[in-house]
Design an enzyme around this catalytic site. Sequence first.
Site, short mmCIF file in Angstrom:
data_model
loop_
_atom_site.label_atom_id
_atom_site.label_comp_id
_atom_site.label_asym_id
_atom_site.label_seq_id
_atom_site.Cartn_x
_atom_site.Cartn_y
_atom_site.Cartn_z
N GLY A 197 0.82 -1.21 0.00
CA GLY A 197 0.00 0.00 0.00
C GLY A 197 0.85 1.26 0.00
O GLY A 197 2.02 1.23 -0.40
N LEU A 256 0.58 3.78 -2.00
CA LEU A 256 0.97 3.64 -3.41
C LEU A 256 1.46 4.96 -4.02
O LEU A 256 0.97 6.02 -3.68
CB LEU A 256 -0.21 3.11 -4.21
CG LEU A 256 -0.80 1.79 -3.73
CD1 LEU A 256 -1.99 1.39 -4.61
CD2 LEU A 256 0.23 0.68 -3.69
N GLU A 311 3.43 6.42 -8.04
CA GLU A 311 3.44 6.13 -9.48
C GLU A 311 4.20 4.86 -9.82
O GLU A 311 3.89 4.19 -10.81
CB GLU A 311 4.04 7.31 -10.26
CG GLU A 311 3.05 8.43 -10.56
CD GLU A 311 1.88 7.96 -11.42
OE1 GLU A 311 2.11 7.34 -12.48
OE2 GLU A 311 0.73 8.23 -11.04
N HIS A 371 4.24 2.01 -8.14
CA HIS A 371 3.26 0.91 -8.02
C HIS A 371 2.26 0.95 -9.17
O HIS A 371 1.90 -0.09 -9.74
CB HIS A 371 2.48 1.04 -6.71
CG HIS A 371 3.31 0.98 -5.47
ND1 HIS A 371 3.58 2.09 -4.71
CD2 HIS A 371 3.91 -0.07 -4.85
CE1 HIS A 371 4.31 1.74 -3.67
NE2 HIS A 371 4.53 0.44 -3.73
N GLN A 387 8.24 -9.35 7.66
CA GLN A 387 9.41 -8.88 6.94
C GLN A 387 10.00 -7.62 7.59
O GLN A 387 10.97 -7.07 7.09
CB GLN A 387 9.09 -8.64 5.46
CG GLN A 387 8.26 -7.41 5.14
CD GLN A 387 7.84 -7.39 3.68
OE1 GLN A 387 7.05 -8.20 3.22
NE2 GLN A 387 8.40 -6.45 2.92
N LYS A 443 13.19 -1.48 -8.65
CA LYS A 443 13.78 -0.65 -7.60
C LYS A 443 14.27 -1.53 -6.45
O LYS A 443 15.38 -1.37 -5.96
CB LYS A 443 12.77 0.37 -7.09
CG LYS A 443 13.21 1.00 -5.79
CD LYS A 443 13.00 2.47 -5.79
CE LYS A 443 13.63 3.05 -4.55
NZ LYS A 443 13.13 2.37 -3.35
N ASP A 444 13.41 -2.44 -5.99
CA ASP A 444 13.84 -3.42 -4.99
C ASP A 444 14.44 -4.61 -5.74
O ASP A 444 13.86 -5.69 -5.79
CB ASP A 444 12.66 -3.85 -4.12
CG ASP A 444 12.14 -2.68 -3.28
OD1 ASP A 444 12.97 -1.96 -2.70
OD2 ASP A 444 10.92 -2.47 -3.25
N SER A 463 9.72 6.18 -4.25
CA SER A 463 9.72 5.30 -3.09
C SER A 463 8.79 5.89 -2.05
O SER A 463 8.67 7.12 -1.94
CB SER A 463 11.13 5.21 -2.49
OG SER A 463 11.08 4.66 -1.19
N SER A 464 8.13 5.01 -1.29
CA SER A 464 7.29 5.48 -0.18
C SER A 464 8.12 6.35 0.76
O SER A 464 7.62 7.27 1.38
CB SER A 464 6.76 4.29 0.62
OG SER A 464 6.03 3.45 -0.23
#
Lengths: 282, 282
Positions: free
Chosen positions: B31, B33, B35, B37, B61, B150-151, B186-187
């Site tokens: 969540g 979110l 761009e 995502h 995690q 990205k990850d 990134s969040s």
Amino acid sequence: MKTETTIQGLTASLSPAKAARKIIGFVPTMGNLHEGHLNLVREARKLCDVVVVSIFVNPIQFGPNEDFDNYPRTLERDQQLLADVGCDIVFAPTVEQMYGNQPRLTNISVNNITDDLCGAQRPGHFDGVAVVVTKLFNMVQPNFAFFGQKDYQQLAVIRQFVRDLNIPLEVIGVPITRAADGLALSSRNGYLSPEHREIAPVIYQSLQTAAQQLTSGTALSDALNTIRATLTDAGFVVDYVEARSPELQKVDSFNQDVVLFVAAKIGKTRLIDNLQVKFTAS
Amino acid sequence: MKTETTIQGLTASLSPAKAARKIIGFVPTMGNLHEGHLNLVREARKLCDVVVVSIFVNPIQFGPNEDFDNYPRTLERDQQLLADVGCDIVFAPTVEQMYGNQPRLTNISVNNITDDLCGAQRPGHFDGVAVVVTKLFNMVQPNFAFFGQKDYQQLAVIRQFVRDLNIPLEVIGVPITRAADGLALSSRNGYLSPEHREIAPVIYQSLQTAAQQLTSGTALSDALNTIRATLTDAGFVVDYVEARSPELQKVDSFNQDVVLFVAAKIGKTRLIDNLQVKFTAS
């Protein structure tokens, strides 16, 4: 009955059944089949439209001192037996087909319930089982998967990771198939000398005696000790005699359903057996 | 667009699509979110008949010092954004729905490629990712699953266990979405002060400079040192600057495709980025 040796062939063979949304039953084995395996297939036959049996001697569930290389491979005989009980597809892949050429980096482990019983002497064994069974589940994508209660701990481990990982199938445990004299059928029974084969049913007899003792009020520890003494007197070297809940949690007394577990060696052959004892509050 | 909060509801919502053998695309998210995502969802929309997005902040995690409780939960806003880009089903389960009441005993670990980069500082993190993603895969059973580059390490870990466990789906890696000034979305960018937000694009600039250096013959170690110096000069505290093969194996020199990885803190915010550099033998 078809035999497939590649994942691609298996997928192609299953494709019409999947398209028609048939119920698929799966029985994973390491081959060298006996009536116990065939009863798994008969159970699958009853519940499912299409029955798949895999035959794969899985290297990663053998320890360094365990005999992977000499595990009996009897594919032709197994195929005949499976055809006779109505198997539709035999999946008999090579090690390379299953594990590929690139190193496998992924492991699946199930904690707690793999620490003792057969897990104590076989570090990594149940990880190897979890990985290969998960791989096979993903290849076959069955609705039902059938496992024998003889390998009770294995069955519990599989139930656990299927639940923990939400694998979309139902695990069916099938009761132990026994010889007329009570010995649980096992590939290993073939290793017994005639003399040891005659003694081997003492395992099941001792489990039955303990079950009777428990239901008539004997303490759990005494019943377990009686099993140990009976087996030792008969010439076994006892590996373990234990009681657990059906979910393999430790139990101190017979105040719930318990499963009695035995592992014992006669000569060079290690035999295992188990018996569930129902608890009824009086 | 439907939102489902239970596994049962999800299964029911997916059932007509499965029966019609539609192509199902899946985008797992936590969540909050942005761009990046939404571009995953747009990719899924292109390739698939039905697009499922999960929103689940996965407790297992997060490390003990990581901020699970304060992770932003913005479900209503996320739902609106997802509806706008053509998502069909949002799956937003509770922790209890995902993990149940009984203890989880099963773990999935991916060795070797989780040891360093972001894995070094986050023991158990990728195990938690592997478990939750496997669970979600088994719930949704998609044909395609979409993850951001990205990850990158996470994407590599997911590719690895999907291959090792024969999970029947295709993993699609989607290129990094960047702000106009190059900062990878990134969040965490939301935590940056205006001043730090202005400095943050230096990460991508330093990666681009290094890529140019490599293709014009600079030694790999020198190019990495240049990134480190640039970031330190700009006010970052460098966590790591590393080069790996696309499969995350260590590389000594630029004689194959490499991926350059950066993790660095500015203020209290840790940012990561990466850039693949193609090798062409001259």
